[in-house]
Write a protein that holds these residues in place. Structure first.
Motif, short mmCIF file in Angstrom:
data_model
loop_
_atom_site.label_atom_id
_atom_site.label_comp_id
_atom_site.label_asym_id
_atom_site.label_seq_id
_atom_site.Cartn_x
_atom_site.Cartn_y
_atom_site.Cartn_z
N GLU A 170 0.83 -1.20 0.00
CA GLU A 170 0.00 0.00 0.00
C GLU A 170 0.87 1.26 0.00
OE1 GLU A 170 -2.96 0.08 3.06
OE2 GLU A 170 -4.04 -1.66 2.26
N GLY A 171 0.22 2.39 -0.31
CA GLY A 171 0.90 3.67 -0.32
C GLY A 171 0.08 4.72 0.41
N LEU A 172 0.72 5.85 0.71
CA LEU A 172 0.04 6.95 1.39
C LEU A 172 0.62 8.27 0.90
CD1 LEU A 172 -1.97 7.73 3.71
CD2 LEU A 172 0.04 7.84 5.21
N PHE A 173 -0.26 9.16 0.43
CA PHE A 173 0.16 10.51 0.01
C PHE A 173 0.47 11.35 1.24
CE2 PHE A 173 -0.54 14.94 -1.04
CZ PHE A 173 0.09 15.09 -2.26
N VAL A 174 1.58 12.07 1.21
CA VAL A 174 1.95 12.99 2.28
C VAL A 174 2.35 14.33 1.66
CG1 VAL A 174 2.67 11.22 3.93
CG2 VAL A 174 4.32 12.09 2.27
N PRO A 175 2.21 15.43 2.40
CA PRO A 175 2.48 16.74 1.82
C PRO A 175 3.92 16.96 1.37
CG PRO A 175 1.20 16.95 3.83
CD PRO A 175 1.64 15.54 3.75
N SER A 176 4.89 16.31 2.04
CA SER A 176 6.29 16.58 1.71
C SER A 176 7.15 15.37 1.99
CB SER A 176 6.81 17.76 2.54
OG SER A 176 6.92 17.39 3.91
N GLY A 177 8.35 15.38 1.42
CA GLY A 177 9.30 14.32 1.67
C GLY A 177 9.76 14.29 3.12
N THR A 178 9.93 15.47 3.70
CA THR A 178 10.34 15.55 5.10
C THR A 178 9.31 14.89 6.01
OG1 THR A 178 11.69 17.54 4.79
CG2 THR A 178 10.84 17.14 6.99
N MET A 179 8.02 15.19 5.77
CA MET A 179 6.99 14.54 6.58
C MET A 179 6.95 13.04 6.32
SD MET A 179 2.84 15.12 6.92
CE MET A 179 2.92 16.72 7.71
N GLY A 180 7.16 12.63 5.08
CA GLY A 180 7.16 11.21 4.76
C GLY A 180 8.25 10.45 5.48
N ASN A 181 9.45 11.02 5.51
CA ASN A 181 10.54 10.38 6.24
C ASN A 181 10.26 10.35 7.74
OD1 ASN A 181 12.34 9.62 4.17
ND2 ASN A 181 13.23 11.67 4.06
N LEU A 182 9.74 11.45 8.27
CA LEU A 182 9.43 11.52 9.69
C LEU A 182 8.37 10.48 10.07
CD1 LEU A 182 9.59 12.84 12.49
CD2 LEU A 182 7.99 14.59 11.68
N ASP A 205 15.04 6.56 2.02
CA ASP A 205 14.66 7.89 1.56
C ASP A 205 14.92 7.91 0.06
OD1 ASP A 205 14.48 10.53 0.82
OD2 ASP A 205 15.90 11.30 2.30
N GLY A 206 13.86 7.61 -0.68
CA GLY A 206 13.99 7.53 -2.14
C GLY A 206 13.40 8.74 -2.82
N ALA A 207 13.73 9.91 -2.29
CA ALA A 207 13.23 11.15 -2.90
C ALA A 207 13.49 11.16 -4.40
CB ALA A 207 13.88 12.36 -2.23
N ARG A 208 14.64 10.63 -4.81
CA ARG A 208 15.00 10.54 -6.23
C ARG A 208 15.27 9.09 -6.63
NH1 ARG A 208 17.65 15.26 -4.25
NH2 ARG A 208 16.94 17.17 -5.30
N ILE A 209 14.45 8.17 -6.13
CA ILE A 209 14.67 6.74 -6.39
C ILE A 209 14.51 6.40 -7.87
CG2 ILE A 209 12.29 6.03 -5.95
CD1 ILE A 209 15.49 4.14 -4.88
N PHE A 210 13.64 7.12 -8.58
CA PHE A 210 13.50 6.86 -10.01
C PHE A 210 14.76 7.27 -10.77
CE2 PHE A 210 8.93 6.83 -8.96
CZ PHE A 210 8.53 5.69 -9.63
N ASN A 211 15.43 8.33 -10.32
CA ASN A 211 16.71 8.71 -10.92
C ASN A 211 17.72 7.58 -10.78
OD1 ASN A 211 15.51 11.54 -9.90
ND2 ASN A 211 16.86 11.92 -11.64
N ILE A 269 9.52 2.95 1.84
CA ILE A 269 10.23 3.84 0.90
C ILE A 269 9.47 5.14 0.79
CG2 ILE A 269 11.17 4.13 -1.42
CD1 ILE A 269 9.98 0.71 -0.57
N LEU A 270 10.20 6.24 0.80
CA LEU A 270 9.63 7.55 0.48
C LEU A 270 9.96 7.87 -0.97
CD1 LEU A 270 8.66 10.58 1.25
CD2 LEU A 270 11.11 11.00 1.25
#
Length: 358
Positions: A55-67, A176-182, A201-202
């Motif tokens: 499953e996945g969950l939308f979050v407002p920002s990467g920082t919040m997602g990691n937290l 922390d996959g902020a740029r995992i597609f890269n 994974i974020l």
């Protein structure tokens, strides 16, 4: 007046494409906090599928997602997470895991390629026999690509090895996959295989993928159920978020394939900058869309002066330290922009030298 602006500060500066704006305008929405926003559900399900997680969950920002991810894995205050000493979570997220979550960071030195030595990670894991005195290790965090190392990619073999270490000690692994597609594009490894060993994974939508807002965290059903509650606690429940998620759906459908071109143009620019006297840069170190560069010690120009002079020509880069700056490519930087950037660097450095009388 500057007739042309090229913004290289980050891949977060992109503007929504026309297709994104159209999708946002037409998005079907409902109350996401109550669990009914159809566009949010579609995006979360699609990202979970792409990442090979439940499953996945939308979050407002990467920082919040990691937290959120750290707090879910480290539910007991006084837990400890092993992180790189030069990682985004440790350096650039306001110390949130400690100040909000009561989670203690134990740092391991990041090598130039963004990895941490496996033996040092293992040595950092606390012995349970010392629990009267020490925090309890519960989580290991990796970052891929590793931003502060210049967008370096962590290999699937390395991630698997860290994953095996985590299992050996009954720990969790967060990426922390902020740029995992890269990383996936640069390594030529399917993204689900790249994150297979991770428990969570974020993924940022608002960096190279070009969406205006938001990130997704993915993991098991149990992880996401807990994450949804923590998101609400942190104020991240945002009702009709389908308007934002619609742009995210366009991003993953249309912009992932553009990342390869971003990498190619970054490498072209790095090769060109290498030819300019006064700059210190290693073109071979550029793996994805991030370039780090310095000024030669004896050139007599400060990095701050160079950055300000470039801005006068419409070129915006990010000053990181007194001696180092960063360039980040994204899909709204064209091939012709690359040539313009090179000419501006050349003119700027030559002009400053003339003014200084050298």
């Amino acid at each position: 007046m500057v007739s042309r602006k090229v913004d290289l500060r980050s891949d977060t500066v992109t503007k929504p494409t026309e297709s994104m704006r159209a999708a946002m305008a037409m998005a079907e929405v409902d109350d996401d906090v109550l669990g009914y926003d159809p566009t949010a559900l579609e995006l979360e399900e699609e990202m979970a599928k792409i990442m090979g997680k439940e499953e996945g969950l939308f979050v407002p920002s990467g920082t919040m997602g990691n937290l959120i991810s750290v707090l879910v894995h480290c539910e007991t205050r006084g837990s400890e997470v092993i992180v790189g000493d030069n990682s985004h979570i440790h350096i650039l997220e306001n110390g949130g895991i400690a100040t909000i979550g009561g989670v203690h960071p134990r740092t391991v030195k990041n090598k130039d390629d963004g990895t941490m030595d496996i033996d040092l990670i293992e040595a950092a894991i606390r012995n349970p026999k010392g629990q009267l005195f020490f925090p309890t290790t519960r989580l290991i965090c990796l970052e891929n690509t590793h931003a502060n190392s210049g967008g370096k990619c962590l290999s699937v073999e390395y991630i698997d090895e860290v994953g095996e270490l985590a299992k050996k000690y009954d720990l969790k692994l967060h990426i922390d996959g902020a740029r995992i597609f890269n990383a996936s594009i640069a390594l030529g490894v399917p993204v689900d295989r790249l994150v297979q060993a991770a428990d969570s994974i974020l993924v940022c939508l608002s960096k190279g993928l070009g969406a205006p807002v938001g990130s997704i965290i993915v993991g098991s059903k149990d992880f996401i159920a807990k994450a949804r509650r923590v998101r609400k606690t942190l104020g991240g429940g945002m009702r009709q978020i389908g308007i934002l998620c619609a742009a995210g759906l366009v991003a993953i459908k249309e912009n992932v394939q553009k990342l390869e071109a971003d990498h190619k143009k970054a490498k072209q620019l790095a090769s060109g900058l290498f030819q300019i006297k006064g700059l210190k840069i290693d073109p071979k170190s550029v793996e994805t869309n991030i370039i780090l560069f310095e000024i030669e010690d004896d050139y007599g120009i400060s990095m701050e002066t160079l950055c300000k002079s470039l801005e006068e020509r419409g070129i915006f880069v990010m000053l990181q330290t007194q001696t180092r700056a960063r360039i980040v490519f994204h899909h709204q930087i064209s091939t012709s922009d690359v040539q313009y950037i090179l000419s501006c660097f050349q003119q700027t450095l030559n002009g400053i030298k003339v003014v200084n009388g050298n």
